[in-house]
Scaffold this active site. Sequence first.
Site, PDB file in Angstrom:
ATOM      1  N   HIS B  27       0.833  -1.205   0.000  1.00 17.86           N
ATOM      2  CA  HIS B  27       0.000   0.000   0.000  1.00 17.86           C
ATOM      3  C   HIS B  27       0.869   1.257   0.000  1.00 17.86           C
ATOM      4  CE1 HIS B  27      -3.245  -2.705   0.786  1.00 17.86           C
ATOM      5  NE2 HIS B  27      -4.110  -1.727   0.932  1.00 17.86           N
ATOM      6  N   SER B  28       2.110   1.107   0.417  1.00 15.83           N
ATOM      7  CA  SER B  28       2.998   2.252   0.534  1.00 15.83           C
ATOM      8  C   SER B  28       4.143   2.126  -0.460  1.00 15.83           C
ATOM      9  CB  SER B  28       3.547   2.310   1.966  1.00 15.83           C
ATOM     10  OG  SER B  28       4.807   2.950   1.988  1.00 15.83           O
TER      11      SER B  28
END
Lengths: 212, 246
Positions: B27-28
């Site tokens: 997600h990052s």
Amino acid sequence: MSLDATWVVDWMRESARVLAENRAELGALDREIGDGDHGENMDRGFAAVLAGLETISADASPGGVLQKVAMTLISTIGGAAGPLYGTGLLKASDAAGTETQLDGASIVALLRAVRDGIVLRGKAEVGEKTMVDAWTPAVDAASAAESAGESPGGILRAAAEAASAGAEATEPLIARKGRASYLGERAIGHRDPGAQSTALLLQAAADAARNA
Amino acid sequence: MRHGMPEARGTNHQPEARRVGLVFVSHSARLAEGLVELARQMAPSTRLIAAGGTADGGIGTSFEAVSAALREANTGRGVVVLCDLGSAILTAATARDFLEEDSRDGVHVVDAPLVEGGVAAAVAAESGADVLAVVAAAESARQTRVAPAIPAAKEADSGIRYARTVTLTNVSGLHARPAAEFVRLANTFPAKVTVNGKDAKSLLSIMGLALMAGSSAEIVTLDASGEAAVDALADLVESGFGEERA
């Protein structure tokens, strides 16, 4: 009586409207048991769908419209809902094939294909506090309504009511999938945001067919 | 010792082409890029591709970015994809489904801890393992904390063919980089070798031993042909991995 591509387009327009309207509510539900971005993600995805509908050709089939919507959602939602709704709608597009008119049986097959696609992608079963808990009763209700001789509009209204009840019924459940599953019993008492967005989408489908 | 800096990417495609490629989906963006940086230390010649964050730089996963990463990681020997949280797995699985049929079959989306699994997969890929062995290495990260060591005494009953006990002399013991070097060397031998009962070819098992400077390591083989492997590994430990002595 049957529904055509105009219904799909109206369904998606109405979905974009209600998701924008319910963005804060979905976000609040998701903040309670997830990461808080479901409202924002759905709104962004359907805003992109809305923009894409402008360029859709006038002679597109229901399946063609659904395919374009599915690809847009997969590309723009950016959370779990993108692959889930996207895969579901792609399967629905396959189910509709090249048909231009969808009768009651085709509508039921379309809803069932969405549910099956979501299950295929997310591997969730009924009772795990996910959108499947709204889709499965919706498909069952649609199938029953079709057997009872309801019109396409009646079938969609039955599906929408069952999805709404299904979303509400996720509240006492413990989540077994997704971010909420980390919470264990603390997820009890909170409605699943994915089930709630499914209820909104199916209400939009019924509203788009209000004269059918 | 041979543990210099990784060669610059793009100048060294030949070795990469012989190895399974890896994609880290997070997600990052920074998490995925950080894992590439970490894994590259142990797998300098493996194609490692980060696919983190949304298209606009936010937290989430991008179908386009993941799809592009799957293509970029494809060396022809297969691709192993590691993901952080649920929607990363869903995005990766969807992107895989959209690949052309001939490249799709070689792409494996693994449900394993991202960092531990990613590092284990990178080391396996670096050693030239095939795609299923790299998947197995990644999946081994799921149970590293619970797998009990096989007691050395039990092995004695079942026929040790050759063993050496050596003492870790380098200042930081078998931490990530020496452990990776150790596992890479172990993987160049066909024989099964254990260290204090743990599989010498599994990075996570070796790192899980947490052997510090001054610890002793019993390197054992049950294979008649394993003597050379044990000697090479024992010599490597005694060499201190080119690090400062404790």
